[in-house]
Design a protein around this motif. Structure first.
Motif, PDB file in Angstrom:
ATOM      1  N   SER A 181       0.867  -1.171   0.000  1.00 33.78           N
ATOM      2  CA  SER A 181       0.000   0.000   0.000  1.00 33.78           C
ATOM      3  C   SER A 181       0.899   1.214   0.000  1.00 33.78           C
ATOM      4  O   SER A 181       1.679   1.414   0.936  1.00 33.78           O
ATOM      5  N   GLU A 182       0.841   1.979  -1.082  1.00 28.45           N
ATOM      6  CA  GLU A 182       1.691   3.160  -1.256  1.00 28.45           C
ATOM      7  C   GLU A 182       3.164   2.796  -1.112  1.00 28.45           C
ATOM      8  O   GLU A 182       3.951   3.519  -0.484  1.00 28.45           O
ATOM      9  N   GLY A 183       3.530   1.629  -1.664  1.00 27.92           N
ATOM     10  CA  GLY A 183       4.929   1.215  -1.665  1.00 27.92           C
ATOM     11  C   GLY A 183       5.396   0.548  -0.395  1.00 27.92           C
ATOM     12  O   GLY A 183       6.562   0.137  -0.294  1.00 27.92           O
ATOM     13  N   MET A 184       4.540   0.417   0.611  1.00 29.17           N
ATOM     14  CA  MET A 184       4.917  -0.188   1.887  1.00 29.17           C
ATOM     15  C   MET A 184       4.279  -1.565   2.019  1.00 29.17           C
ATOM     16  O   MET A 184       3.134  -1.768   1.614  1.00 29.17           O
ATOM     17  N   PRO A 185       5.004  -2.550   2.613  1.00 30.67           N
ATOM     18  CA  PRO A 185       4.435  -3.893   2.804  1.00 30.67           C
ATOM     19  C   PRO A 185       3.333  -3.899   3.857  1.00 30.67           C
ATOM     20  O   PRO A 185       3.471  -3.271   4.906  1.00 30.67           O
ATOM     21  N   VAL A 186       2.249  -4.565   3.553  1.00 31.19           N
ATOM     22  CA  VAL A 186       1.115  -4.650   4.486  1.00 31.19           C
ATOM     23  C   VAL A 186       0.494  -6.043   4.415  1.00 31.19           C
ATOM     24  O   VAL A 186       0.765  -6.825   3.517  1.00 31.19           O
ATOM     25  N   ASN A 187      -0.301  -6.356   5.405  1.00 31.03           N
ATOM     26  CA  ASN A 187      -1.222  -7.487   5.333  1.00 31.03           C
ATOM     27  C   ASN A 187      -2.447  -7.048   4.553  1.00 31.03           C
ATOM     28  O   ASN A 187      -2.967  -5.956   4.798  1.00 31.03           O
ATOM     29  N   LYS A 188      -2.933  -7.896   3.682  1.00 31.58           N
ATOM     30  CA  LYS A 188      -4.201  -7.619   3.016  1.00 31.58           C
ATOM     31  C   LYS A 188      -5.206  -8.703   3.409  1.00 31.58           C
ATOM     32  O   LYS A 188      -4.892  -9.889   3.379  1.00 31.58           O
ATOM     33  N   LEU A 189      -6.378  -8.243   3.772  1.00 29.39           N
ATOM     34  CA  LEU A 189      -7.468  -9.155   4.133  1.00 29.39           C
ATOM     35  C   LEU A 189      -8.593  -9.008   3.112  1.00 29.39           C
ATOM     36  O   LEU A 189      -9.059  -7.904   2.850  1.00 29.39           O
TER      37      LEU A 189
END
Length: 460
Positions: free
Chosen positions: A339-347
């Motif tokens: 998200s916006e170039g940053m690693p995230v968890n997606k649910l």
């Protein structure tokens, strides 16, 4: 029950309403349907108590199939509203008697539709039959049955394919149904007359517009027709090879092409996902999806657009199933993203009354893959010179065009993005280090990394 589908993509049951048992008593006539709509009539003793395993054996004997058919095929109960693969211990007649309860539990169909829905028995591919074993099949009858099912799924767009792949697959169908390609108008006319037997319906429609109305009145080809004829012409023939052997080769070629599709051999389920918020008022809503699950992973397919929204191997996801009280059943899929170039968890939330079936199938597929890993490793060591191996799913996906129907379109999904800041899980964008779910497949450093959460979603 090991697989199911509701009123998502069109299934074989939608061709007609049909019953599989014509009478019940000491001896009954049972009708079993094949994927090409062929009917296999069987006279069965004690139909009310016969198991799917015993009925499976009777069908194999009637069709004179080899032992590999035990693993390759299963008995399914199907209707326009629901599809379930039967376990060997299931008693088909008793499951039929429970059909109204299953419809109420696993579908959103209106009561009037449930009241008239009647399942039929179908002999088709076992969702747990590995592709590597399918590659070892040499029997023409088994290959033909597998081919008929794959062809149906391609034509009905249960297996979404790019246009060029549809043309190559359609060319093999032309060869099998029309014989070798012959130059001349006769071949072109034969293809045109049965075009919908070779290509999915959306490639058989002529474009209609004001511009085309003013074009020359000469014969116009539909979008896939010229490509189909060209691919048909390129189907390889060997003059010295017997026709029976050629047929077997063409069946195998069709299946090998279908093996490139990541959702080959899937069980299909229907559901809905949230749409991304759009417009000034940020309205979202939901879109209908088909969830396809096989031994390799999960694919979420847009039911209307016929392309993949999300494709995940089991190593790349965690999942959970929730259903409490009056809440809607949900299958939760968690995966790595940005998200916006940053690693995230997606649910991703998949709303479906079949969420319980999906969760159970994912869990069983993972158990099977873990149980077979040592045997596969031993098999690989025993045959180091087995020749070039087919590309893995991940290797194939890197080579795919981004416009391909098999590529994920995460931008078309409304996901919940989370990260862990060391104190709590919240919707911000720093580095992701935790997972909501403990249910996942772990296969080393490349796998989806998760930490046991303190508070998890309620188990269904």
């Amino acid at each position: 029950m090991e697989g199911g589908e509701g009123s998502g993509p069109p299934g074989p049951a939608e061709r007609s309403h049909r019953s599989s048992v014509s009478s019940v008593g000491a001896r009954a006539d049972v009708l079993v349907y094949l994927m090409d709509d062929t009917v296999v009539p069987l006279a069965v003793e004690n139909v009310a108590s016969i198991t799917a395993q015993d009925l499976h054996r009777t069908i194999r004997e009637a069709l004179q199939l080899p032992d590999i058919a035990v693993e390759a095929f299963a008995l399914w109960l199907i209707s326009p509203l629901l599809e379930v693969q039967l376990k060997p211990k299931h008693q088909p007649y008793k499951v039929c008697r429970q059909w109204p309860d299953l419809l109420f539990r696993f579908t959103d169909a209106p009561e009037d539709d449930m009241a008239v829905d009647e399942p039929s028995l179908q002999f088709r591919r076992n969702v747990f039959f590995p592709k590597r074993k399918e590659l070892q099949v040499n029997n023409e009858d088994v290959l033909r049955l597998l081919y008929e099912e794959a062809k149906f799924n391609v034509l009905e767009v249960r297996y979404p394919c790019d246009v060029e792949d549809c043309e190559k697959l359609g060319a093999l169908v032309c060869r099998l149904e029309l014989g070798p390609y012959r130059q001349g108008q006769q071949t072109a006319c034969a293809v045109k007359e049965k075009l919908d037997s070779f290509l999915p319906a959306h490639l058989c429609k002529r474009p209609h517009s004001l511009f085309t109305a003013f074009r020359s009145r000469g014969p116009r080809l539909v979008p896939g027709e010229q490509g189909l004829l060209s691919a048909y012409q390129e189907v390889k023939e060997e003059a010295a090879c017997p026709e029976a052997e050629l047929l077997t080769r063409h069946y195998r070629a069709y299946l090998l092409k279908c093996h490139e599709l990541p959702y080959y051999g899937c069980a299909f389920f229907c559901g809905e996902v949230d749409k991304p918020a759009q417009g000034f008022l940020h309205r979202g809503g939901r879109k209908a999806v088909t969830v396809a699950i096989n031994l390799e992973g999960v694919h979420v397919i847009d039911t209307k657009e016929k392309h993949v929204l999300l494709g995940l191997r089991f190593q790349e996801l965690s999942w959970d199933y929730t259903c409490s009280g009056d809440d809607e059943p949900i299958l939760w899929l968690e995966f790595d993203g940005e998200s916006e170039g940053m690693p995230v968890n997606k649910l991703l939330k998949v709303y479906s009354k079949q969420a319980e079936l999906m969760s159970g199938l994912i869990e069983y597929c993972i158990e099977l893959s873990l149980a077979k890993e040592p045997a596969l490793a031993q098999e690989a060591k025993a045959s180091p010179a087995a020749g070039p191996q087919p590309p893995t799913a991940s290797q194939r996906h890197k080579l795919r065009r981004q416009s391909s129907v098999v590529c994920s379109r995460i931008q078309h999904l409304a996901t919940i993005d989370y990260v862990d800041d060391g104190k709590e899980i919240k919707r911000v964008k720093p580095k992701r280090t935790t997972s909501f779910f403990s249910r996942q497949l772990s296969l080393g450093p490349a796998a989806y990394a998760a930490v046991q959460p303190t508070d998890s979603l309620e188990q269904g």
